[in-house]
Write an enzyme that holds these catalytic residues in place. Structure first.
Site, PDB file in Angstrom:
ATOM      1  N   SER A 151       0.806  -1.219   0.000  1.00 46.68           N
ATOM      2  CA  SER A 151       0.000   0.000   0.000  1.00 46.68           C
ATOM      3  C   SER A 151       0.838   1.268   0.000  1.00 46.68           C
ATOM      4  O   SER A 151       0.375   2.312  -0.473  1.00 46.68           O
ATOM      5  CB  SER A 151      -0.948   0.002   1.208  1.00 46.68           C
ATOM      6  OG  SER A 151      -0.237  -0.196   2.410  1.00 46.68           O
ATOM      7  N   HIS A 203       1.979   4.919   4.841  1.00 46.12           N
ATOM      8  CA  HIS A 203       1.168   5.534   3.797  1.00 46.12           C
ATOM      9  C   HIS A 203       1.588   6.976   3.548  1.00 46.12           C
ATOM     10  O   HIS A 203       1.618   7.435   2.401  1.00 46.12           O
ATOM     11  CB  HIS A 203      -0.308   5.470   4.178  1.00 46.12           C
ATOM     12  CG  HIS A 203      -0.856   4.082   4.186  1.00 46.12           C
ATOM     13  ND1 HIS A 203      -2.112   3.766   4.687  1.00 46.12           N
ATOM     14  CD2 HIS A 203      -0.335   2.900   3.755  1.00 46.12           C
ATOM     15  CE1 HIS A 203      -2.327   2.471   4.563  1.00 46.12           C
ATOM     16  NE2 HIS A 203      -1.254   1.926   4.004  1.00 46.12           N
TER      17      HIS A 203
END
Length: 414
Positions: A151, A203
């Protein structure tokens, strides 16, 4: 004339699920599908053998710094902790990776993915060290946070794809629209609020790497097209290059927002004093393109930086305004007229006939004649009923390849 009773009126729409799945899978480019397969196989093997010692392969800043376990930078992005984890990441990768791979090429996207993963890790370590060893308030949790999953790279791709798209706003799960420049940050907050055990720093570092790439801060690390072409021409990769899903690095992006290597005529000091500081003048990437972009060393060739030197077409003056107009013409708010739909197949056959007559040129034709042939191709495609603006942008996106340009035009009208 009476129709037979047993004749089915619409056979095309009745394709079975396996057929549709196979068509969907075949439409995914080579590298994107390879990453999906690798991550899926690794998760299945870990599930079958009962492997759950992710502390050995995750990205752990303390282990990277103290024990120099650099391998964690790359093992962490291909391991996932649960079925939903790998499923959601791969479902997000397919559209993002497919679009970027069609623009960059398979080998270039692989290089960029490795570059983004490395920069994500560097940002991660630097921020963790800063938080843990600052003179004000120390916080050691980030140094001992174990992060796995693809991610982080996905958030970098989201930033790059959003910058390339040129849209002003994006929808967050179909619930509400946000400004495109803040889209990645909204996703960061939403995932952090709705999901547990989500690495906020991982992230965030992905977003920072994406912005650094779009700003051109990594230009000195990105080689030229000849580097990727030499890899594609190597014998050990020949079996992959021959596959229909493999995309060679010969295309181009008409909007010119993909940073490329610095040209040999520009110096490092010029890059630092000029391009980077101009790019850092705002907090987020801007969609406006300067009229002096032709002189910007980040985008040699007016945005056709991924193209080869042999297929350069004459209409190099196409810019982001043409791209925006093409997107507007093909948007859902501007549906294609029914009469236009009725002539689609006729245009396709005529355009294919045009390709056979125009695209083939003798091997010894000078480069300046390519511009004449391209102008002739533009006129003939326009005579077939296509809009000239769309023809110019399609040819720019196809690097002057009439076959690809015809497919782009037909997909826009389909």
């Amino acid at each position: 004339m009476r129709r037979a009773r047993n004749m089915r009126p619409n056979i095309v729409s009745e394709a079975g699920l396996p057929t549709r799945m196979n068509q969907w899978w075949e439409s995914i480019p080579f590298l994107t599908s390879a990453v999906v397969v690798v991550c899926g196989i690794i998760y299945l093997v870990c599930l079958l053998v009962g492997y759950d010692s992710f502390a050995e392969v995750c990205f752990l800043p303390s282990a990277v710094v103290s024990r120099i376990q650099v391998y964690r930078i790359y093992t962490s992005i291909i391991f996932h902790g649960s079925l939903l984890h790998v499923l959601f990441n791969m479902m997000a990768l397919v559209p993002l990776g497919s679009e970027l791979e069609r623009i960059m090429g398979s080998v270039r996207l692989l290089y960029v993915t490795i570059l983004l993963a490395t920069s994500n890790a560097i940002f991660h370590v630097l921020i963790a060290l800063l938080v843990a060893h600052n003179p004000f308030v120390t916080y050691d949790y980030l140094m001992n946070e174990c992060a796995i999953g693809f991610s982080g790279v996905l958030f970098s791709m989201i930033v790059i794809e959003t910058s390339l798209s040129g849209v002003q706003s994006r929808s967050v799960f179909g619930l509400f629209n946000v400004p495109a420049k803040w889209y990645a940050f909204f996703l960061l907050v939403v995932f952090q609020l709705l999901m547990q055990n989500v690495s906020l720093l991982g992230h965030l570092c992905g977003i920072l790497s994406g912005f650094a790439y779009t700003y051109g801060l990594f230009n000195f690390l990105i080689p030229g097209t000849s580097f990727y072409s030499s890899i594609e021409a190597s014998s050990w990769l020949s079996s992959c290059v021959r596959r229909p899903k493999f995309i060679v690095c010969t295309g181009g992006n008409p909007s010119g927002y993909i940073p490329t290597h610095t040209s040999q005529t520009s110096t490092t000091s010029g890059l630092l004093s000029g391009n980077i500081w101009r790019n850092l003048s705002s907090l987020m990437p801007q969609r406006e393109v300067s009229t002096q972009s032709i002189e910007d060393s980040r985008f040699p060739g007016m945005g056709r930086t991924l193209g080869s030197g042999q297929g350069q077409m004459g209409s190099r003056h196409s810019d982001s305004n043409l791209q925006a107009r093409l997107l507007e013409d093909s948007s859902p708010n501007n549906p294609v007229d029914s009469s236009t739909r009725g002539t689609t197949q006729q245009q396709f056959s005529e355009a294919r006939h045009l390709v056979e007559n125009v695209a083939t040129a003798p091997a010894g034709v000078p480069q300046h004649q390519g511009a004449v042939a391209s102008e002739e191709g533009i006129k003939k495609l326009v005579s077939m009923g296509f809009d000239r603006t769309q023809v110019e942008v399609a040819l720019a996106a196809a690097d002057g390849n009439l076959n690809v340009a015809v497919e782009i035009l037909m997909s826009q009208q389909g």
